[in-house]
Design a protein around this motif. Structure first.
Motif, PDB file in Angstrom:
ATOM      1  N   CYS A   1       0.831  -1.211   0.000  1.00 16.43           N
ATOM      2  CA  CYS A   1       0.000   0.000   0.000  1.00 16.43           C
ATOM      3  C   CYS A   1       0.859   1.252   0.000  1.00 16.43           C
ATOM      4  O   CYS A   1       0.539   2.243  -0.677  1.00 16.43           O
ATOM      5  N   ASP A   2       1.966   1.229   0.734  1.00 26.71           N
ATOM      6  CA  ASP A   2       2.875   2.378   0.752  1.00 26.71           C
ATOM      7  C   ASP A   2       3.479   2.620  -0.633  1.00 26.71           C
ATOM      8  O   ASP A   2       3.630   3.770  -1.065  1.00 26.71           O
ATOM      9  N   LEU A   3       3.825   1.543  -1.326  1.00 24.58           N
ATOM     10  CA  LEU A   3       4.396   1.688  -2.670  1.00 24.58           C
ATOM     11  C   LEU A   3       3.362   2.207  -3.658  1.00 24.58           C
ATOM     12  O   LEU A   3       3.669   3.043  -4.519  1.00 24.58           O
ATOM     13  N   VAL A   4       2.118   1.718  -3.555  1.00 24.27           N
ATOM     14  CA  VAL A   4       1.047   2.228  -4.412  1.00 24.27           C
ATOM     15  C   VAL A   4       0.801   3.699  -4.115  1.00 24.27           C
ATOM     16  O   VAL A   4       0.621   4.520  -5.037  1.00 24.27           O
ATOM     17  N   LEU A   5       0.798   4.061  -2.848  1.00 22.42           N
ATOM     18  CA  LEU A   5       0.614   5.455  -2.460  1.00 22.42           C
ATOM     19  C   LEU A   5       1.705   6.336  -3.054  1.00 22.42           C
ATOM     20  O   LEU A   5       1.423   7.414  -3.603  1.00 22.42           O
ATOM     21  N   ALA A   6       2.948   5.884  -2.969  1.00 26.57           N
ATOM     22  CA  ALA A   6       4.059   6.674  -3.499  1.00 26.57           C
ATOM     23  C   ALA A   6       3.971   6.798  -5.021  1.00 26.57           C
ATOM     24  O   ALA A   6       4.162   7.881  -5.583  1.00 26.57           O
ATOM     25  N   ALA A   7       3.681   5.684  -5.703  1.00 27.86           N
ATOM     26  CA  ALA A   7       3.607   5.704  -7.160  1.00 27.86           C
ATOM     27  C   ALA A   7       2.463   6.596  -7.652  1.00 27.86           C
ATOM     28  O   ALA A   7       2.636   7.394  -8.585  1.00 27.86           O
ATOM     29  N   CYS A   8       1.297   6.480  -7.028  1.00 29.02           N
ATOM     30  CA  CYS A   8       0.139   7.293  -7.443  1.00 29.02           C
ATOM     31  C   CYS A   8       0.379   8.771  -7.149  1.00 29.02           C
ATOM     32  O   CYS A   8       0.028   9.638  -7.964  1.00 29.02           O
ATOM     33  N   SER A   9       0.974   9.071  -6.003  1.00 28.18           N
ATOM     34  CA  SER A   9       1.261  10.461  -5.658  1.00 28.18           C
ATOM     35  C   SER A   9       2.234  11.070  -6.655  1.00 28.18           C
ATOM     36  O   SER A   9       2.023  12.195  -7.135  1.00 28.18           O
ATOM     37  N   ALA A  10       3.299  10.338  -6.980  1.00 33.63           N
ATOM     38  CA  ALA A  10       4.271  10.846  -7.947  1.00 33.63           C
ATOM     39  C   ALA A  10       3.639  11.021  -9.319  1.00 33.63           C
ATOM     40  O   ALA A  10       3.882  12.022 -10.009  1.00 33.63           O
ATOM     41  N   GLY A  11       2.797  10.065  -9.729  1.00 36.39           N
ATOM     42  CA  GLY A  11       2.144  10.166 -11.032  1.00 36.39           C
ATOM     43  C   GLY A  11       1.224  11.368 -11.127  1.00 36.39           C
ATOM     44  O   GLY A  11       1.211  12.081 -12.148  1.00 36.39           O
ATOM     45  N   VAL A  12       0.441  11.623 -10.081  1.00 42.06           N
ATOM     46  CA  VAL A  12      -0.461  12.782 -10.080  1.00 42.06           C
ATOM     47  C   VAL A  12       0.337  14.072 -10.178  1.00 42.06           C
ATOM     48  O   VAL A  12       0.000  14.984 -10.945  1.00 42.06           O
TER      49      VAL A  12
END
Length: 335
Positions: A115-126
């Motif tokens: 979940c932390d990795l998904v959070l980081a990836a989605c935040s960076a993508g946005v």
């Protein structure tokens, strides 16, 4: 004062609040796996935005809604010309929300790490997509005389965010989000996460100030006076953030970062004066503030709603930040 100008100022305010408040949310999201060395520290970083992130996201709805209500032609051109990037942003926002909400639903370190990795990836993508999209506000779209975006196929909505200017905007947005996230974490945590966040803010501020200074000198060489002044101002602001972060003055460092991001958003949205969206085909086809505004009766009607709703939202957010103002401990405390 003209209602059109008032409502455009309100649009700018909504975008500023979104990019500032969600900016540190995105920054914390992409930094939590980097600054947190174990599950406890990563959880502490995420808890700093737990009470706020969904409320901060409301300002995106407000910005889009106000643009639609007050400047429908501008809204139509932007959303049709940037359809796929906007859909990608919404999907990434949904992924970030799922990661935040479901992180604590399963008591498994591997689940939380994913979940932390998904959070980081989605935040960076946005952040990267928004940085690219903001350059379109300044450079414009291929608008015809009727305000419609020209072109066909996927390239029509993807091409505007695949330019060198869009890449630069994405990089600058990522830097701003990292700096916002680092200064916010330094302000809102104790222990090792606070120390690492402060160190990261100092390093990013120093590196950014050096890069901006190089740009300023290069602009002076080619006699681009305006660019040089802006770059010098950015260099001074970043150097100030680095200095304050190095002295553990987290509050002023975060405030200076917020002011810098807010000023950048205002500069983007007012760069072309009365033109809200330039046409890359002909300057005569650009969309103007007056030309895209709703009718006077519509603006008067929605003004009554704004007077009632907007103060309440602002008061609630200020109250929530006051209630959850205490720092979050990232070190382990004996019980």
């Amino acid at each position: 004062m003209d209602l059109v100008i008032i409502w455009y100022a309100l649009v700018v305010l909504c975008w500023v609040l979104f990019f500032v408040l969600e900016g540190f949310d995105f920054g914390v999201g992409l930094l939590s796996p980097l600054l947190g060395r174990d599950e406890h520290e990563r959880a502490a970083a995420v808890r700093t935005i737990g009470p706020f992130w969904d409320g901060n996201e409301v300002w995106l709805v407000a910005a889009i809604g106000v643009t639609f209500a007050a400047f429908p032609s501008w809204y139509a051109a932007l959303l049709s010309g940037l359809y796929l990037p906007m859909v990608a942003i919404l999907l990434l926002l949904a992924g970030r929300g799922v990661a935040l909400e479901f992180r604590g639903k399963h008591d498994d370190p591997r689940w939380r790490r994913r979940c932390d990795l998904v959070l980081a990836a989605c935040s960076a993508g946005v952040v990267l997509l928004w940085g690219a999209v903001l350059t379109v506000f300044v450079r414009g779209l291929a608008l015809d005389a009727g305000g419609a975006v020209q072109g066909g196929g996927l390239g029509r909505t993807v091409a505007p965010v695949l330019t060198p200017a869009a890449a630069l905007g994405a990089l600058l947005a990522l830097t701003a989000a990292v700096l916002l996230g680092a200064t916010f974490l330094a302000l809102r945590t104790t222990g090792p996460v606070r120390r690492r966040a402060g160190l990261l803010a100092r390093r990013v501020g120093t590196a950014g100030a050096g890069g901006a200074l190089v740009v300023a000198v290069a602009a002076l060489v080619v006699a681009a006076g305006t660019t040089a002044v802006v770059a010098f101002a950015v260099a001074l602001a970043l150097a100030g953030v680095a200095l304050l972060a190095g002295r553990r003055r987290e509050g002023p460092a975060f405030a200076l970062t917020v002011l810098g991001v807010a000023a950048a958003v205002v500069a983007v949205l007012t760069a072309n004066g009365a033109v809200v969206l330039p046409s890359t085909l002909s300057g005569a086809w650009s969309l103007t503030m007056d030309g895209t505004a709703a009718t006077g009766s519509t603006l008067r009607l929605i003004s009554f709603a704004a007077v009632i709703v907007l103060p309440g939202v602002l008061v609630y957010q200020v109250w929530s930040y006051r209630v959850f103002r205490q720092r979050v401990a990232s070190e382990r405390i004996a019980t």
